[in-house]
Design an enzyme around this catalytic site. Structure first.
Site: not given
Ligand code: C5P
Length: 274
Positions: A9, A91, A93-94, A96-97, A99, A101, A133
């Site tokens: 995300k 990636p 620690q980005a 981008l969620g 884990g 997801s 999230d």
């Protein structure tokens, strides 16, 4: 047994509203799934197990996939085991969620395999116990999220957009970024009117976590400047970073220091997964 995509995300805007007594922050954010995806392979067995293509990802009880299996078993009191193999592309620690997801994708798989008697709304409610999230990823891919992120208001899909996600090799820890927030310095904006503006195609892109993220990892400021100088119209940190998303007709950097992914918005149909 199903193999499912698990999408990343981005946050088209992210506004911090207040600090809470439980240590979390109330926020207001427009979340959007993109077609940068992990893939999860599921098999019902006797005993839970998790393997991953990326050896740097922990596959012990701290992994949100195993937390999701445990949550589903606790809430439904069903007796089962699930074997999961995770092909990692998103990636870490980005911002981008990835884990979260993966956890939502695991809950969807269990809902399909064993949850015919359940309502998705119920699973969405349970899922916030795993992380703020996770409920978003059980929406259809575009949602306005409030509370600590777990209260989701579905939004109709936005016009399909091509964009770049740029991730420097250094990552950022979400709690560390939140700790660096100075609430007194936040701009006063109305997130509801910005959401309405987004629906009309006129929203503003902003992220209140950029200031503390840039303080924690100063190279991000240079990277943002560099990306803007390459012709991108909008360059914004996603979540708590350290990745940026870039809109417009820019040229992504060709450097070993960053990974670049050309992606687009995706949404799922009501009864289908991504
Ligand atoms: O909910 P989740 O476990 O993903 O949150 C990770 C950390 O991020 C929390 O422990 C907290 O430090 C911070 N956080 C926050 N406010 C939010 C979401 C996360 O302070 N709304």
């Amino acid at each position: 047994m199903p193999t499912l995509n698990s999408p990343a995300k981005i946050n088209l805007f992210l506004q911090i509203i207040s600090r809470r007594v439980d240590g979390y922050h109330n926020l207001a954010s427009l979340f959007q799934t993109i077609n940068l995806c992990d893939r999860l392979h599921f098999t019902l067995t006797e005993k839970d197990s998790l393997t991953c293509t990326d050896p740097s990802i922990p596959t012990d009880a701290s992994n949100l996939v195993l937390k999701a299996i445990d949550l589903f078993r606790r809430k439904t009191k069903l007796n089962f085991g699930l074997k999961v193999h995770l092909e990692k592309e998103i990636p870490q620690q980005a911002g981008l969620g990835g884990g979260s997801s993966n956890a939502a994708t695991t809950l969807w798989a269990l809902y399909q395999l064993l949850g015919q008697h359940l309502r998705l709304e119920q699973i969405i409610e349970w899922s916030s116990e795993i992380g703020s999230d996770v409920p978003f990823f059980l929406s259809q891919g575009t949602a306005y999220c409030t509370g600590r992120g777990e209260i989701i208001t579905p939004i109709l899909p936005l016009p399909s957009t091509s964009l770049w996600v740029v991730k420097p090799s250094q990552g950022l820890s979400t709690p560390q970024v939140y700790r660096g927030l100075d609430l007194a310095k936040l701009a006063h904006r109305d997130p509801k009117s910005n959401l309405e503006a987004f629906v009309r195609g006129e929203g503003s892109y902003y992220n209140d976590l950029e200031v503390p993220a840039f303080a924690a990892l100063p190279l991000l400021m240079d990277l943002k400047r560099n990306l803007l100088s390459r012709g991108f119209e909008t360059v914004l940190l996603s979540g708590s970073g350290s990745s940026f998303f870039c809109l417009g007709n820019g040229v992504p950097p060709d450097s070993p220091e960053v990974r670049c992914f050309q992606v687009r918005y995706i949404n799922r149909a009501p009864q289908e997964w991504y």
